[in-house]
Design a protein around this motif. Structure first.
Motif, PDB file in Angstrom:
ATOM      1  N   HIS A  71       4.320  -0.986   7.409  1.00  0.00           N
ATOM      2  CA  HIS A  71       4.176   0.111   6.441  1.00  0.00           C
ATOM      3  C   HIS A  71       3.533  -0.301   5.118  1.00  0.00           C
ATOM      4  O   HIS A  71       3.229   0.550   4.292  1.00  0.00           O
ATOM      5  N   ARG A  72       3.314  -1.580   4.928  1.00  0.00           N
ATOM      6  CA  ARG A  72       2.700  -2.051   3.674  1.00  0.00           C
ATOM      7  C   ARG A  72       1.794  -3.225   4.003  1.00  0.00           C
ATOM      8  O   ARG A  72       2.255  -4.283   4.424  1.00  0.00           O
ATOM      9  N   VAL A  73       0.499  -3.028   3.827  1.00  0.00           N
ATOM     10  CA  VAL A  73      -0.472  -4.070   4.154  1.00  0.00           C
ATOM     11  C   VAL A  73      -1.405  -4.257   2.955  1.00  0.00           C
ATOM     12  O   VAL A  73      -2.092  -3.324   2.543  1.00  0.00           O
ATOM     13  N   ILE A  74      -1.390  -5.462   2.413  1.00  0.00           N
ATOM     14  CA  ILE A  74      -2.227  -5.785   1.257  1.00  0.00           C
ATOM     15  C   ILE A  74      -3.116  -6.967   1.628  1.00  0.00           C
ATOM     16  O   ILE A  74      -2.625  -8.083   1.861  1.00  0.00           O
ATOM     17  N   LYS A  75      -4.416  -6.709   1.714  1.00  0.00           N
ATOM     18  CA  LYS A  75      -5.384  -7.748   2.081  1.00  0.00           C
ATOM     19  C   LYS A  75      -5.252  -8.940   1.146  1.00  0.00           C
ATOM     20  O   LYS A  75      -5.034  -8.783  -0.054  1.00  0.00           O
ATOM     21  N   ASP A  76      -5.366 -10.137   1.695  1.00  0.00           N
ATOM     22  CA  ASP A  76      -5.239 -11.391   0.960  1.00  0.00           C
ATOM     23  C   ASP A  76      -3.853 -11.607   0.359  1.00  0.00           C
ATOM     24  O   ASP A  76      -3.680 -12.430  -0.541  1.00  0.00           O
ATOM     25  N   PHE A  77      -2.859 -10.868   0.855  1.00  0.00           N
ATOM     26  CA  PHE A  77      -1.488 -11.089   0.405  1.00  0.00           C
ATOM     27  C   PHE A  77      -0.537 -11.123   1.599  1.00  0.00           C
ATOM     28  O   PHE A  77      -0.196 -12.184   2.095  1.00  0.00           O
ATOM     29  N   MET A  78      -0.156  -9.944   2.134  1.00  0.00           N
ATOM     30  CA  MET A  78       0.788  -9.927   3.245  1.00  0.00           C
ATOM     31  C   MET A  78       0.818  -8.568   3.940  1.00  0.00           C
ATOM     32  O   MET A  78       0.323  -7.576   3.407  1.00  0.00           O
ATOM     33  N   ALA A  79       1.426  -8.559   5.149  1.00  0.00           N
ATOM     34  CA  ALA A  79       1.667  -7.334   5.929  1.00  0.00           C
ATOM     35  C   ALA A  79       3.161  -7.234   6.146  1.00  0.00           C
ATOM     36  O   ALA A  79       3.787  -8.160   6.667  1.00  0.00           O
ATOM     37  N   GLN A  80       3.742  -6.121   5.725  1.00  0.00           N
ATOM     38  CA  GLN A  80       5.194  -5.934   5.771  1.00  0.00           C
ATOM     39  C   GLN A  80       5.562  -4.867   6.781  1.00  0.00           C
ATOM     40  O   GLN A  80       4.910  -3.826   6.885  1.00  0.00           O
TER      41      GLN A  80
END
Length: 193
Positions: A71-80
């Motif tokens: 439900h939360r995906v931030i490129k160059d950071f993480m996928a939650q």
């Protein structure tokens, strides 16, 4: 007599070797996440993160993650993921667990860690996979700002699927940011041999 001792030593060594291999397989279980984009295999580090690993396996074995979203995906950071169903309703969880971020495992690319609120010991079912080395998430001290996020395993197959998630367009949904506009569903989570 010497032959008997050598035979016993060999038998003991072979038995010890088998027990060690068997112990290792129990300490490092593997979980396959079948997602709408493809399969991801995670190896857990039960030895260094027993609480987080056992917690994750409890949810896996109960089928909790089946039908949940990344439900939360931030490129160059993480996928939650691991907290919301496809209606974007948050699922009820078990009791929160002790933070194990002081176990020596680091938030490096491909590692999986427990998601939590600002409270250090608030992790329950949600987890995230790191896209890069996120050293600022590591444990630095047993205080509010230093607890960090507990790593309990790593992706050993399917990192290309995790990377593919980061190419999906995101937006806002139900008050949450960085939500993939097309659902990325964990269709099934299962323990594998």
């Amino acid at each position: 007599m010497r032959k008997i001792l050598l035979s016993l030593l060999f038998l003991f060594t072979a038995t010890t070797s088998f027990a060690t291999e068997n112990k290792m397989s129990n300490e490092h279980p593997k979980v396959k996440l079948t997602t709408s984009l493809g399969d991801i295999v995670i190896q857990l580090n039960h030895e260094k993160a027993p609480i987080s690993s056992e917690n994750f396996l409890t949810y896996v074995n109960e089928g909790f993650y089946n039908g949940t979203l990344f439900h939360r995906v931030i490129k160059d950071f993480m996928a939650q993921g691991g907290g919301f169903d496809t209606s974007f309703k948050q699922k009820a969880t078990h009791t929160e667990i002790q933070n194990e971020a002081d176990n020596g495992l680091k938030n490096t690319r491909g590692s999986i860690a427990m998601a939590r609120t600002n409270m250090p010991h608030s992790a329950s079912a949600q987890f995230f996979i790191n896209y890069k080395d996120n050293s600022f998430l590591n444990h630095t001290g047993k205080n509010a700002s230093g607890w960090g996020y507990a790593v309990f395993g790593e992706v050993i197959e399917g990192m290309e699927i995790v990377d593919k998630m980061a190419t999906e367009p995101t937006g806002s949904r139900n008050g949450y940011q960085d939500v993939p506009k097309t659902d990325i569903v964990i269709e099934k989570a299962e323990l594998i041999k």
